[in-house]
Motif scaffolding. Structure first.
Motif, short mmCIF file in Angstrom:
data_model
loop_
_atom_site.label_atom_id
_atom_site.label_comp_id
_atom_site.label_asym_id
_atom_site.label_seq_id
_atom_site.Cartn_x
_atom_site.Cartn_y
_atom_site.Cartn_z
N GLY A 86 56.38 72.52 -34.37
CA GLY A 86 55.39 72.11 -33.38
C GLY A 86 54.61 70.87 -33.77
N ASP A 87 54.94 70.25 -34.89
CA ASP A 87 54.19 69.08 -35.36
C ASP A 87 55.03 67.82 -35.46
OD1 ASP A 87 51.58 70.04 -35.62
OD2 ASP A 87 52.03 70.98 -37.54
N ALA A 88 56.30 67.86 -35.03
CA ALA A 88 57.12 66.64 -35.04
C ALA A 88 56.67 65.72 -33.91
CB ALA A 88 58.60 66.98 -34.89
N CYS A 89 56.93 64.43 -34.08
CA CYS A 89 56.75 63.46 -33.00
C CYS A 89 57.85 62.42 -33.16
CB CYS A 89 55.37 62.81 -33.03
SG CYS A 89 55.01 61.82 -31.57
N ALA A 90 58.89 62.54 -32.34
CA ALA A 90 60.08 61.70 -32.47
C ALA A 90 59.94 60.45 -31.63
CB ALA A 90 61.31 62.49 -32.04
N HIS A 91 59.70 59.32 -32.28
CA HIS A 91 59.63 58.03 -31.61
C HIS A 91 61.04 57.45 -31.58
CE1 HIS A 91 55.16 57.88 -31.86
NE2 HIS A 91 55.42 58.71 -32.86
N VAL A 92 61.48 57.02 -30.41
CA VAL A 92 62.89 56.68 -30.19
C VAL A 92 63.04 55.26 -29.65
CG1 VAL A 92 64.97 57.31 -28.90
CG2 VAL A 92 63.41 59.10 -29.70
N LEU A 93 63.98 54.52 -30.23
CA LEU A 93 64.44 53.24 -29.69
C LEU A 93 65.95 53.30 -29.53
CD1 LEU A 93 62.34 50.55 -31.61
CD2 LEU A 93 62.16 51.19 -29.19
N GLU A 208 44.84 61.32 -21.73
CA GLU A 208 44.43 62.55 -22.40
C GLU A 208 45.58 63.07 -23.25
OE1 GLU A 208 43.25 67.22 -21.45
OE2 GLU A 208 43.91 65.88 -19.83
N PHE A 209 45.35 63.19 -24.54
CA PHE A 209 46.36 63.72 -25.45
C PHE A 209 46.43 65.23 -25.29
CE2 PHE A 209 47.63 65.38 -29.66
CZ PHE A 209 48.84 64.72 -29.82
N ILE A 210 47.62 65.77 -24.99
CA ILE A 210 47.76 67.22 -24.80
C ILE A 210 48.59 67.87 -25.89
CG2 ILE A 210 47.38 67.09 -22.31
CD1 ILE A 210 50.41 67.28 -21.93
N GLY A 211 49.11 67.10 -26.81
CA GLY A 211 49.77 67.65 -27.99
C GLY A 211 51.09 68.32 -27.71
N SER A 212 51.40 69.28 -28.56
CA SER A 212 52.72 69.92 -28.60
C SER A 212 52.78 71.15 -27.70
CB SER A 212 53.02 70.32 -30.05
OG SER A 212 54.14 71.16 -30.13
N ALA A 213 54.00 71.48 -27.29
CA ALA A 213 54.24 72.73 -26.58
C ALA A 213 54.43 73.89 -27.55
CB ALA A 213 55.47 72.60 -25.69
N ALA A 243 43.73 64.27 -40.36
CA ALA A 243 44.74 64.12 -41.41
C ALA A 243 46.05 63.63 -40.79
CB ALA A 243 44.97 65.44 -42.13
N TYR A 244 46.85 62.93 -41.58
CA TYR A 244 48.18 62.48 -41.18
C TYR A 244 49.07 63.72 -41.07
CZ TYR A 244 52.38 59.47 -41.26
OH TYR A 244 53.55 58.80 -40.96
N THR A 245 49.31 64.18 -39.84
CA THR A 245 49.99 65.46 -39.62
C THR A 245 51.26 65.24 -38.82
OG1 THR A 245 47.85 66.57 -39.56
CG2 THR A 245 49.73 67.78 -38.69
N CYS A 246 52.40 65.54 -39.44
CA CYS A 246 53.68 65.40 -38.76
C CYS A 246 54.69 66.32 -39.43
CB CYS A 246 54.16 63.96 -38.81
SG CYS A 246 55.60 63.63 -37.77
N GLY A 247 55.30 67.22 -38.66
CA GLY A 247 56.26 68.16 -39.20
C GLY A 247 57.68 67.62 -39.16
N PRO A 248 58.64 68.38 -39.68
CA PRO A 248 60.04 67.93 -39.72
C PRO A 248 60.65 67.83 -38.34
CG PRO A 248 59.88 70.23 -40.39
CD PRO A 248 58.47 69.73 -40.27
#
Length: 289
Positions: A86-93, A208-213, A243-248
């Motif tokens: 629930g903490d990943a954020c995949a930025h895609v190009l 508005e940032f709504i975060g993860s599902a 904090a710098y928070t990002c999961g796998p």
């Protein structure tokens, strides 16, 4: 030894060395260093690619928070991105392989489809009016087409460091590394899209940032042209956590077939049908369609 990337650093031999239970070996000479390196064969870290990929897959990798990866995928390939914590954020190009001047255009992706929100059935478009990838499944619904990724200046101001090799790498700095490995540079990098951390546009235009599902969600993209894929897994620029928070991020790709006439996605909207027709005409002329 397979190698991947995390936090701007290789996740192969050095990470395996840290996670291995084998006794340390001396490395004072070239021969000792060689033996030390060879002793790591078979050791694995939590975040690294599987080489070769398991049978039936083209790509199998876990990207750590603060890491990046890249791959060239054939037309029709299905790329599944999953957020186990629930903490990943995949930025895609996305770039057309061999023709990198045709690349993901976030503005046209939004404008042509009259919608700023990604979800199953949406198309990722280039500025040529053609489909790069289609979003064939989505269990998250929390994505972003508007903010792009983080910059070194922003991360330095917020976390104290934004360099690719630092403790809180910025997405753009990681994209620059991935781009360089594919013959691309800073001028080739357009704004990116991101998956798994969402936002909403308020009536007054505020974001508005709504975060993860939550954990366990995934999206699957189908490559409608041969693609060079760049991925950076870093916190969303609007994530309010101090904090710098990002999961796998779990990345899997398998062979498949591109969308064709008769597929419900082809005719889902007039705008999408025109984009698919543009794509088919272009590929047929090049002997690919």
């Amino acid at each position: 030894m397979a190698t991947g990337t995390t936090g701007g650093r290789k996740t192969g031999q050095s990470t395996a060395r840290r996670t291995s239970r084998r006794a340390p070996r001396p490395t004072g000479t070239t021969y000792e260093a060689r033996e030390h390196a060879r002793a790591q064969e078979g050791a694995r870290a939590a975040a690294m690619p599987q080489v070769p990929a398991p049978e039936g897959l083209l790509w199998s990798e876990t990207v750590a928070g603060g890491g990046y990866t890249h791959k060239v995928l054939a037309r029709g390939s299905e790329l599944r991105l999953a957020d186990p914590t629930g903490d990943a954020c995949a930025h895609v190009l996305l770039f057309v392989d061999g023709r990198p001047w045709e690349r993901l255009n976030a503005a046209d992706t939004v404008k042509v489809q009259w919608n700023a929100y990604l979800g199953a059935g949406r198309l990722l478009l280039s500025d040529q009016g053609r489909v790069l990838a289609s979003l064939v499944s989505d269990t998250s619904g929390r994505h972003d087409t508007l903010c792009g990724t983080s910059s070194a200046a922003r991360n330095t101001a917020r976390y104290g460091d934004g360099s690719a090799q630092g403790r809180s790498p910025a997405g753009r700095e990681l994209f620059l590394l991935a781009a360089a490995k594919n013959g691309l540079g800073a001028r080739d990098l357009p704004p990116s899209l991101s998956f798994f951390q969402g936002l909403r546009v308020e009536p007054d235009g505020a974001l508005e940032f709504i975060g993860s599902a939550g954990p366990g969600t995934s999206v699957t993209l189908r490559a409608e042209q041969p693609l060079t894929v760049l991925l950076a897994n870093v916190p969303h620029p609007l994530d309010p956590r101090p904090a710098y928070t990002c999961g796998p991020l779990e990345v899997r790709a398998r062979p498949g077939a591109a969308t064709a006439p008769g597929d419900p996605l082809w005719d889902a909207t007039p705008e999408g049908r025109r984009a698919f027709l543009n794509t088919a005409e272009h590929l047929t002329a090049r002997g690919i369609g």
